[in-house]
Design a protein around this motif. Structure first.
Motif, PDB file in Angstrom:
ATOM      1  N   ARG A 230       0.393   4.034   1.396  1.00  0.00           N
ATOM      2  CA  ARG A 230       0.470   4.717   2.693  1.00  0.00           C
ATOM      3  C   ARG A 230       1.294   3.935   3.722  1.00  0.00           C
ATOM      4  O   ARG A 230       1.344   4.321   4.899  1.00  0.00           O
ATOM      5  N   PHE A 231       1.938   2.861   3.293  1.00  0.00           N
ATOM      6  CA  PHE A 231       2.745   2.077   4.227  1.00  0.00           C
ATOM      7  C   PHE A 231       3.987   2.872   4.636  1.00  0.00           C
ATOM      8  O   PHE A 231       4.786   3.273   3.785  1.00  0.00           O
TER       9      PHE A 231
ATOM     10  N   ARG B 291      -3.748  -6.513   4.819  1.00  0.00           N
ATOM     11  CA  ARG B 291      -4.684  -7.121   3.875  1.00  0.00           C
ATOM     12  C   ARG B 291      -4.006  -7.699   2.638  1.00  0.00           C
ATOM     13  O   ARG B 291      -4.677  -8.229   1.754  1.00  0.00           O
TER      14      ARG B 291
ATOM     15  N   PRO C 106       0.823  -1.220   0.000  1.00  0.00           N
ATOM     16  CA  PRO C 106       0.000   0.000   0.000  1.00  0.00           C
ATOM     17  C   PRO C 106       0.851   1.260   0.000  1.00  0.00           C
ATOM     18  O   PRO C 106       1.904   1.321   0.645  1.00  0.00           O
TER      19      PRO C 106
ATOM     20  N   ARG D 134      -0.109  -2.072   9.855  1.00  0.00           N
ATOM     21  CA  ARG D 134      -1.512  -2.409   9.581  1.00  0.00           C
ATOM     22  C   ARG D 134      -1.952  -2.186   8.134  1.00  0.00           C
ATOM     23  O   ARG D 134      -2.733  -2.976   7.606  1.00  0.00           O
ATOM     24  N   PRO D 135      -1.465  -1.146   7.450  1.00  0.00           N
ATOM     25  CA  PRO D 135      -1.892  -0.980   6.053  1.00  0.00           C
ATOM     26  C   PRO D 135      -1.546  -2.168   5.151  1.00  0.00           C
ATOM     27  O   PRO D 135      -2.194  -2.379   4.130  1.00  0.00           O
TER      28      PRO D 135
END
Length: 228
Positions: free
Chosen positions: A7-8, A81, A5, A77-78
Motif C-alpha cells: 500500500r506504499f 515499520r 508494503p 508511514r506504511p
C-alpha cells in the motif's frame, strides 16, 4: 530485508518529493530575480526578509516545500515499520519540513548583507524576536536536512546501495549532511566569536543545491535499493 508494503504510494510520494525539491531550490528564485544579493556574503533566507522585494515569493516557496515534506512523511508511514532507519528518515523529513515552514512564517525583518543598518542592529542585539525565531527555525530545518542525509545513507547502505543510481543518491545525501553540518559549524562559530570568519554564501548555495537534487532523486534511489 523487509519488502516495501504493497500500500506504499510510491508514485505519489515521488512526485511530492520532486515538487518539494523544486520549491526548496531558492537558487532558481535568485536567478530569476537577477541575483539581488551578494552571493558570497548573503544567506538565501535573506531573499525572504521583509525588506526585500523577493520576500513574498521566497516565503511562499519555503512554505510550499515545508508542507510537501510533511506530506511526504505522512505518505511514507506504511514503510515506517520496515526498519529503524526508514522511520528515522521519515521523522527527519518531517522535522526538515516543519523547520522550513516556520522559516517562512518567521522571516527576518531585514537582510543583513544588503543593509548596514540591519547589520548594526543585528550586531548590537537590537534585531529583536523576529531574528531569534528565524535563527531557531533555520537551525531546526538545517538539523532536519542533515538527519535526512544521514538516514538516507544508512538506508541505502543496509539495502546494498541500489546499484549505480542508489550510489548517486547516497553521494548526494552524504554531501547534504557534510555541507549542512559544515555550514552550521561556521555559523555557530561566528555567533560565538562575534566576528565574520568565512563568507557563507557559496557554501550555503552548494548545500541547498545538493538538498534539492537529493529530494528529487531520493525515492527512485531507495526503490532501486529495495527491489534489487
Amino acid at each position: 530485508m523487509l519488502a516495501v508494503p504493497a500500500r506504499f504510494p510510491y508514485r505519489l510520494m515521488r512526485g511530492v518529493l520532486v515538487a518539494a525539491g523544486v520549491l526548496y531550490c531558492s537558487l532558481l528564485l535568485e536567478l530569476v530575480a537577477g541575483y539581488p544579493l551578494d552571493v558570497h556574503v548573503s544567506f538565501l533566507s535573506e531573499l525572504g526578509a521583509l525588506d526585500q522585494p523577493t520576500s513574498p515569493y521566497a516565503r511562499a516557496l519555503d512554505l510550499g516545500a515545508g508542507v510537501l515534506l510533511l506530506l511526504a512523511a505522512v505518505l511514507g508511514r506504511p514503510a515506517a515499520r520496515m526498519h529503524r532507519d526508514v522511520l528515522g528518515l521519515l521523522i527527519s523529513a518531517a522535522v526538515f519540513g516543519a523547520g522550513t515552514m516556520f522559516d517562512a512564517v518567521f522571516p527576518m525583518s531585514c537582510a543583513p548583507s544588503a543593509s548596514a543598518a540591519c547589520r548594526e542592529a543585528e550586531g548590537g542585539g537590537q534585531a529583536g524576536a523576529a531574528l531569534l525565531l528565524h535563527e531557531i527555525t533555520s537551525t531546526v530545518a538545517g538539523l532536519g536536512s542533515v538527519a535526512v542525509g544521514i538516514f538516507a545513507v544508512l538506508v541505502l547502505r543496509r539495502s546494498g546501495w541500489g546499484g549505480r543510481w542508489g550510489k548517486v543518491v547516497a553521494a548526494l545525501a552524504a554531501g547534504v549532511a557534510v555541507t549542512q553540518a559544515w555550514l552550521g559549524i561556521e555559523t555557530g562559530q561566528e555567533v560565538l566569536t562575534g566576528s565574520d570568519l568565512h563568507p557563507p554564501g557559496i557554501l550555503q548555495r552548494v548545500s541547498v543545491g545538493l538538498v534539492c537534487l537529493m529530494l528529487a532523486t531520493l525515492l527512485p534511489g531507495l526503490r532501486q535499493a529495495f527491489t534489487r
